[in-house]
Structure formats: C-alpha cells, structure tokens
Design an enzyme around this catalytic site. Structure first.
Site, PDB file in Angstrom:
ATOM      1  N   TYR A  54      11.194  -5.320   0.107  1.00 58.56           N
ATOM      2  CA  TYR A  54      11.288  -5.772   1.496  1.00 58.56           C
ATOM      3  C   TYR A  54      10.103  -6.655   1.854  1.00 58.56           C
ATOM      4  O   TYR A  54       9.089  -6.695   1.151  1.00 58.56           O
ATOM      5  CB  TYR A  54      11.364  -4.577   2.457  1.00 58.56           C
ATOM      6  CG  TYR A  54      10.027  -3.936   2.733  1.00 58.56           C
ATOM      7  CD1 TYR A  54       9.336  -4.210   3.917  1.00 58.56           C
ATOM      8  CD2 TYR A  54       9.440  -3.067   1.818  1.00 58.56           C
ATOM      9  CE1 TYR A  54       8.103  -3.627   4.177  1.00 58.56           C
ATOM     10  CE2 TYR A  54       8.212  -2.489   2.065  1.00 58.56           C
ATOM     11  CZ  TYR A  54       7.551  -2.771   3.249  1.00 58.56           C
ATOM     12  OH  TYR A  54       6.318  -2.211   3.494  1.00 58.56           O
ATOM     13  N   ARG A  96      26.175   8.113  -8.284  1.00 55.93           N
ATOM     14  CA  ARG A  96      24.725   8.254  -8.230  1.00 55.93           C
ATOM     15  C   ARG A  96      24.226   8.506  -9.645  1.00 55.93           C
ATOM     16  O   ARG A  96      24.528   9.554 -10.240  1.00 55.93           O
ATOM     17  CB  ARG A  96      24.315   9.392  -7.304  1.00 55.93           C
ATOM     18  CG  ARG A  96      22.802   9.523  -7.131  1.00 55.93           C
ATOM     19  CD  ARG A  96      22.420  10.729  -6.281  1.00 55.93           C
ATOM     20  NE  ARG A  96      20.976  10.803  -6.100  1.00 55.93           N
ATOM     21  CZ  ARG A  96      20.116  11.343  -6.972  1.00 55.93           C
ATOM     22  NH1 ARG A  96      20.574  11.858  -8.114  1.00 55.93           N
ATOM     23  NH2 ARG A  96      18.819  11.369  -6.731  1.00 55.93           N
ATOM     24  N   LEU A 142      -1.455  -3.578  -2.262  1.00 58.13           N
ATOM     25  CA  LEU A 142      -0.436  -4.604  -2.050  1.00 58.13           C
ATOM     26  C   LEU A 142      -1.098  -5.977  -1.987  1.00 58.13           C
ATOM     27  O   LEU A 142      -2.137  -6.130  -1.336  1.00 58.13           O
ATOM     28  CB  LEU A 142       0.292  -4.338  -0.736  1.00 58.13           C
ATOM     29  CG  LEU A 142       1.405  -5.331  -0.400  1.00 58.13           C
ATOM     30  CD1 LEU A 142       2.606  -5.104  -1.292  1.00 58.13           C
ATOM     31  CD2 LEU A 142       1.789  -5.221   1.070  1.00 58.13           C
ATOM     32  N   LYS A 149       6.126  -4.418  -3.511  1.00 53.69           N
ATOM     33  CA  LYS A 149       6.439  -4.060  -2.116  1.00 53.69           C
ATOM     34  C   LYS A 149       7.814  -3.389  -2.055  1.00 53.69           C
ATOM     35  O   LYS A 149       8.802  -3.938  -1.565  1.00 53.69           O
ATOM     36  CB  LYS A 149       6.377  -5.292  -1.213  1.00 53.69           C
ATOM     37  CG  LYS A 149       6.253  -4.963   0.276  1.00 53.69           C
ATOM     38  CD  LYS A 149       5.968  -6.212   1.082  1.00 53.69           C
ATOM     39  CE  LYS A 149       5.923  -5.938   2.576  1.00 53.69           C
ATOM     40  NZ  LYS A 149       4.765  -5.110   2.966  1.00 53.69           N
ATOM     41  N   HIS A 173      20.586   7.446 -12.190  1.00 53.76           N
ATOM     42  CA  HIS A 173      19.256   6.857 -12.099  1.00 53.76           C
ATOM     43  C   HIS A 173      19.158   5.478 -12.754  1.00 53.76           C
ATOM     44  O   HIS A 173      18.453   4.602 -12.249  1.00 53.76           O
ATOM     45  CB  HIS A 173      18.227   7.799 -12.731  1.00 53.76           C
ATOM     46  CG  HIS A 173      17.795   8.916 -11.831  1.00 53.76           C
ATOM     47  ND1 HIS A 173      18.661   9.887 -11.382  1.00 53.76           N
ATOM     48  CD2 HIS A 173      16.581   9.219 -11.292  1.00 53.76           C
ATOM     49  CE1 HIS A 173      18.002  10.734 -10.604  1.00 53.76           C
ATOM     50  NE2 HIS A 173      16.743  10.356 -10.532  1.00 53.76           N
ATOM     51  N   GLU A 188      -6.719   0.823   0.168  1.00 55.83           N
ATOM     52  CA  GLU A 188      -6.217   0.084   1.333  1.00 55.83           C
ATOM     53  C   GLU A 188      -5.838   1.073   2.416  1.00 55.83           C
ATOM     54  O   GLU A 188      -6.086   2.275   2.290  1.00 55.83           O
ATOM     55  CB  GLU A 188      -5.014  -0.771   0.923  1.00 55.83           C
ATOM     56  CG  GLU A 188      -3.862   0.012   0.305  1.00 55.83           C
ATOM     57  CD  GLU A 188      -2.726  -0.877  -0.163  1.00 55.83           C
ATOM     58  OE1 GLU A 188      -2.789  -2.101   0.052  1.00 55.83           O
ATOM     59  OE2 GLU A 188      -1.763  -0.353  -0.751  1.00 55.83           O
ATOM     60  N   ARG A 221       6.591 -13.736  -2.778  1.00 56.65           N
ATOM     61  CA  ARG A 221       6.246 -12.360  -3.153  1.00 56.65           C
ATOM     62  C   ARG A 221       7.502 -11.518  -3.292  1.00 56.65           C
ATOM     63  O   ARG A 221       7.616 -10.690  -4.214  1.00 56.65           O
ATOM     64  CB  ARG A 221       5.290 -11.741  -2.122  1.00 56.65           C
ATOM     65  CG  ARG A 221       4.874 -10.313  -2.489  1.00 56.65           C
ATOM     66  CD  ARG A 221       3.848  -9.750  -1.519  1.00 56.65           C
ATOM     67  NE  ARG A 221       4.388  -9.585  -0.166  1.00 56.65           N
ATOM     68  CZ  ARG A 221       3.684  -9.107   0.863  1.00 56.65           C
ATOM     69  NH1 ARG A 221       2.407  -8.768   0.691  1.00 56.65           N
ATOM     70  NH2 ARG A 221       4.223  -8.979   2.056  1.00 56.65           N
TER      71      ARG A 221
END
Length: 287
Positions: free
Chosen positions: A32, A102, A208, A151, A104, A184, A51
């Site tokens: 995101y 579902r 990040l 991210k 992995h 951070e 990015r």
C-alpha cells in the site's frame, strides 16, 4: 461523497466490495501507499508510485500498470473527490487477489485487487515553532518483522506498537532494536538533532524507506545550511538529543517535545525543526 477506485471502476466508497477470499483480507498479502495532495498538488507522487512498484516486485505480485498510468489514475481520483476539500490523502492498496481457497503458497493465474480512495487530511503545520503543535511519545523495543523496508499491508505489529502510545495518551511510539538502537516510529521515520546536526538511522531492513524522509534529507542537503547524517543512532543519544522529530506522509515533520514522560531537550519545539520544516515546505512539491 467519497469516490473510490476498485479494479478499473470508480464507485462510491460505501459500495466497494472485495471477496472474503482475497489474500489481502486473509493474509495481509499486499502493498500500500498513502500520498498527500495539498491544493491538488501531490507530494512525492512518483517516488511513492515507484516504491509501490518495487514493493509489488519484492513480494512477486504482478503489476500491469505503468508508473505514468498509476499517476493518471491517482490524479483522476483526487479530481473526482474535490468536493471533500483541497487537502486530500490517497490510500492505494494492491493485494495478490482472490483465490478459490485459503492456501499459504502464492496462487497462479489470480488477478491482483487494486483499490484506492481519497480522504481529507489536516492542513500543514505552520512554519513557526511558536504556533506548531508538538507531539509526545513513548519508546519500546521493536517487535515487528524483519522486512520493514517492504510497505506491506500486514501492519498488525505496527498497529500494536501504535496502540501502546495511543493508550498512554501519546501521538506515536518510538521503536528501538535489541541492541538499543533507534529504528523508527510505529507509523513514521525518526530523527534526532544534536548541536545543530540532523541525524537519522541508516536505511536498512529495519526501517521503511519513507518518501517524506527522502524529501527531507534531499532538500536539506540541497539547501546546505543544515548538516544531515545517516548512521546508527543509540537510544542513549535519543535521550540526550536537543530535538526529536518523526516524519510521514500525513505528519510531514512532527516535532516531539516529550519522550517517556521526560522533556526532549528544553521541552520546546526547536529552532532546527523550524528551519528544516521551512526548507522542506518550500521543496516538497518538487518531488
């Protein structure tokens, strides 16, 4: 009314729907970005897009949208949401998509889910340390995963750390690793000021690669009046710092005047913050 974008379609945000089998929902399997627009002008739009594209490649999600097409899409979304105000943030989210089960392992032949929406953001801080709003923080050991340079939408570790600060009545939580070195904030990059020099942790897998961080560093170095150093920063140095800041797309550069209930420096917003924020504010639309 907020207009969202979902898989090629613009629609009211409240009508946007994804499958419960979407891997973004099941696994946090996605990337995101949050991009600020002030008065219709973006801050760091192309660096944000690049990015995101790099993040998608890192987790092997196929991206079929060019950087220029991403820019056109997000600019269009902002224009469609002009009724919400002149200062908007854009959240854009790409998950691996919805499979029929579902499991992995990465599925094959699944189209990514592309979602974005715009929301009002606060006006920038005044470039005046006597009028700006400071922040208080607590500190704690960083217990997140070891790939913070990606991210990812899987933000539970960040959320839990942020909640620690929020529950303590603070605006953010400052994190350090097992060696007692600053990493951070739970939702931001971090900096100290000592003897007029801005010092921030080196870019590695623990932090990040913040776009606002990059704009701050590049604009200060270009202007030249404030020395900037990227290196390991210990928490002892943090506690002895003259100033402490955090930065993000939504916070820009936020001055911190209290850490763990004790004043940072003299407990007031510092002169270096004011000068740096002025330089950043003059340069932020150039990126």
């Amino acid at each position: 009314m907020s207009i969202a974008y979902l898989n090629g379609e613009y629609l009211p945000l409240e009508e946007a729907r994804i499958s419960p089998l979407d891997r973004g929902f099941l696994f946090g399997d996605g990337i995101y970005e949050v991009i600020p627009y002030y008065g219709g002008k973006s801050v760091g739009l192309m660096p944000h897009i690049n990015r995101m594209i790099n993040g998608l490649a890192a987790i092997e999600i196929q991206n079929t949208i060019s950087a220029d097409d991403w820019k056109a899409l997000l600019d269009d979304l902002v224009a469609r949401n002009a009724s919400q105000g002149e200062n908007l943030g854009v959240y854009v989210h790409v998950s691996r998509g919805a499979d029929v089960k579902r499991f992995h392992a990465y599925p094959e032949d699944v189209a990514p889910t592309v979602f974005a929406f715009a929301f009002p953001i606060k006006d920038p801080q005044p470039v005046d340390r006597t009028k700006a709003t400071p922040m208080s923080m607590i500190s704690t050991e960083d217990l997140r995963w070891q790939r913070c340079h990606i991210k990812s939408t899987a933000l539970l570790g960040n959320v839990m750390h942020f909640q620690q600060g929020y529950a303590a009545g603070c605006g953010e939580t400052l994190l350090f690793n097992a060696k007692g070195e600053l990493t951070e904030g739970s939702s931001s990059n971090a900096y100290i000021v000592k003897d007029g020099k801005v010092i921030t942790p080196i870019q590695d897998n623990q932090i990040l690669p913040g776009i606002t961080r990059r704009i701050i560093i590049d604009s200060l170095k270009a202007e030249g009046s404030i020395e900037v150093e990227e290196r390991i920063v210990t928490m002892d140095e943090v506690r002895e710092a003259d100033e402490l800041w955090v930065s993000s797309s939504s916070k820009e550069i936020a001055p911190v005047t209290s850490l763990d209930g004790k004043p940072v420096g003299n407990g007031e917003i510092g002169e270096v913050w004011e000068k740096a924020f002025k330089i950043y504010s003059s340069a932020k639309f150039d990126f």
